[in-house]
Design an enzyme around this catalytic site. Structure first.
Site, short mmCIF file in Angstrom:
data_model
loop_
_atom_site.label_atom_id
_atom_site.label_comp_id
_atom_site.label_asym_id
_atom_site.label_seq_id
_atom_site.Cartn_x
_atom_site.Cartn_y
_atom_site.Cartn_z
N TYR A 1 -16.34 -6.29 -1.22
CA TYR A 1 -16.14 -7.60 -2.23
C TYR A 1 -16.98 -7.80 -2.93
CZ TYR A 1 -11.77 -11.11 -2.68
OH TYR A 1 -10.87 -11.57 -3.79
N CYS B 1 -22.05 -12.38 4.41
CA CYS B 1 -21.68 -10.98 4.46
C CYS B 1 -20.57 -9.87 4.81
CB CYS B 1 -22.94 -10.51 6.61
SG CYS B 1 -21.56 -11.35 6.96
N GLN C 1 -13.47 -12.16 8.48
CA GLN C 1 -14.80 -10.80 8.46
C GLN C 1 -15.61 -11.43 9.63
OE1 GLN C 1 -16.25 -12.68 5.04
NE2 GLN C 1 -15.08 -11.70 3.40
N CYS D 1 -9.70 -10.24 -14.12
CA CYS D 1 -11.24 -10.47 -14.04
C CYS D 1 -11.53 -9.24 -14.73
CB CYS D 1 -11.83 -10.23 -12.86
SG CYS D 1 -12.26 -12.82 -11.89
#
Ligand SMILES: C[S@@+](CC[C@H](N)C(=O)[O-])C[C@H]1O[C@@H](n2cnc3c(N)ncnc32)[C@H](O)[C@@H]1O
Length: 400
Positions: free
Chosen positions: A137, A177, A203, A365
């Site tokens: 990501y 991470c 995550q 974005c």
């Protein structure tokens, strides 16, 4: 009557400034076209209470109206983003178009953890529907420009690990991470022993599972931990797409922490989004305000000059800087396409508001990177004061 007059005035003003392939449809059946060609985008105003958002169309107002269901929009996503930017650019005063200076956020560990969980703990299935299979990501690296996303993400990780010269047996700390792609690659291909830290529970769970599935539990540890609480020293430190959460005021302390975690002859990589405003202001036209409110609460972007300055203040010497803006425009563009392609499934997985936020943020974005509103910089650094004879003569080693 009051609103009718205001709207008429606004419609005339926009028509006078630009021809836009836009149709506006009002609740009472009235409609206005703004271009000579047939409209590509239709904005539907369901009732009079939605008009104020349109009459002051900063990206923050338009974004809020879409996310809160006050305006409905039809058309291709890229055309919608183009029109929204044109409306903002044509309607806002010069002062309001300028980069926006928000009050810096207060970065306590508790508030930062909440902000991270708001963004990253939607669900792993949600992120799987638009990221690559390794769930990276952050900005990918399209070395040749025509790679698919998964290849470009792996190339990005390899580019980073090669730049900081990871050797077999090195200890590596990955701050932020994510779902573990970098530490897995560092262990598998480069033979490093890794610690990865994240503040996202989802995550942490999936990265731990992946490490176990790869048979690397003895070589990689994934922790649910704030980087400020990590102890020890490492040969290599990476921080990829994480320092946007740190806060401008905290950057000297953040880099000082990395310096304290790095061995004397160690190397670190800071990879992250930078503001293109020299004073580290937020994206113009209200784009930054939208991101702060709905996407990344607590996020702050420094100009690259502030990155380099605070890095040095924190006791780190910048060795190498690479601008990957074009790469992030493409990465976000692919994420936005994946999001559109999976829209039906995503709508079932999350509520409508979340769906709308991520939809406009990803495409927005991509536009912002494309147009140099924001940028992406990789900086290789090491502890200040090392002997010059230990530095490489050229960047050639990065491309072997
Ligand atoms: C955009 S993601 C990037 C993830 C990963 N590096 C990648 O490239 O896919 C940002 C990461 O930073 C982590 N993060 C943000 N603030 C943190 C903090 N204070 N301590 C530890 N991790 C943090 C988040 O939990 C998340 O894993």
């Amino acid at each position: 009557m009051y609103w009718e007059k205001k709207l008429e005035h606004w419609v005339d003003g926009i028509r006078h400034q630009a021809a836009l392939p836009l149709r506006l449809q009002l609740w009472n059946g009235q409609q206005f076209d703004f271009g000579k060609q047939s409209p590509q985008v239709t904005v539907k105003v369901p009732n009079v209470s939605s008009l104020p958002f349109l009459l002051k169309p900063s990206l923050a107002n338009l974004g809020r109206a879409y996310v809160e269901g006050k305006l409905e929009v039809e058309g291709r996503l890229n055309a919608i983003i183009e029109i929204a930017n044109a409306l903002a650019a044509n309607s806002m005063t010069a002062e309001r178009r300028a980069p926006w200076f928000h009050n810096p956020f207060h970065h306590t560990k508790k508030k930062d953890a909440e902000a991270i969980q708001y963004h990253y703990d939607v669900s792993n299935e949600f992120y799987q529907m638009f990221l690559d299979p390794a769930m990276v990501y952050s900005c990918a690296y399209f070395e040749n420009g025509d790679e698919d996303l998964a290849t470009a993400q792996q190339k990005k990780i390899d580019h980073i690990l090669t730049k900081i010269q990871v050797r077999p047996g090195d200890t590596l700390l990955d701050i932020g991470c994510g779902w573990g792609a970098l530490v897995l690659r560092a262990a598998q291909k480069f033979g490093a022993r890794c610690v990865g830290v994240t503040l996202s529970k989802n995550q942490h769970a999936l990265a731990t599972e992946r490490v176990k599935a790869a048979g690397l539990s003895g070589q990689i540890e994934i922790r649910l931990q704030d980087y400020r609480d990590v102890q020890g020293t490492f040969d290599r430190v990476t921080s990829v797409g994480m320092f946007e959460h740190v806060g401008l005021k905290n950057l000297p302390l953040y880099f000082a922490k990395i310096s304290s975690l790095l061995k004397d002859d160690g190397l670190a990589m800071n990879h992250g989004i930078t503001s293109t405003d020299v004073n580290s202001g937020e994206t113009a036209y209200g784009g930054g305000e939208f991101i702060d409110t709905y996407v990344f609460p607590q996020g702050e972007l420094p100009h690259i000059s502030q990155v380099l300055k605070t890095m040095q203040m924190g006791g780190l010497e910048p060795f190498d800087v690479e601008n990957l803006r074009r790469h992030y425009a493409k990465t976000c563009g692919i994420w936005a396409e994946n999001f559109e392609a999976n829209a039906d499934k995503i709508r079932k997985a999350v509520d409508d508001k979340r769906f709308r936020i991520w939809r406009v943020y990803l495409a927005g974005c991509s536009y912002a990177f494309e147009h140099d509103w924001i940028s992406l910089n990789q900086v290789v650094c090491g502890k200040s004061g090392r002997d010059a004879s230990r530095l490489p003569w050229s960047r050639r080693y990065m491309y072997r």
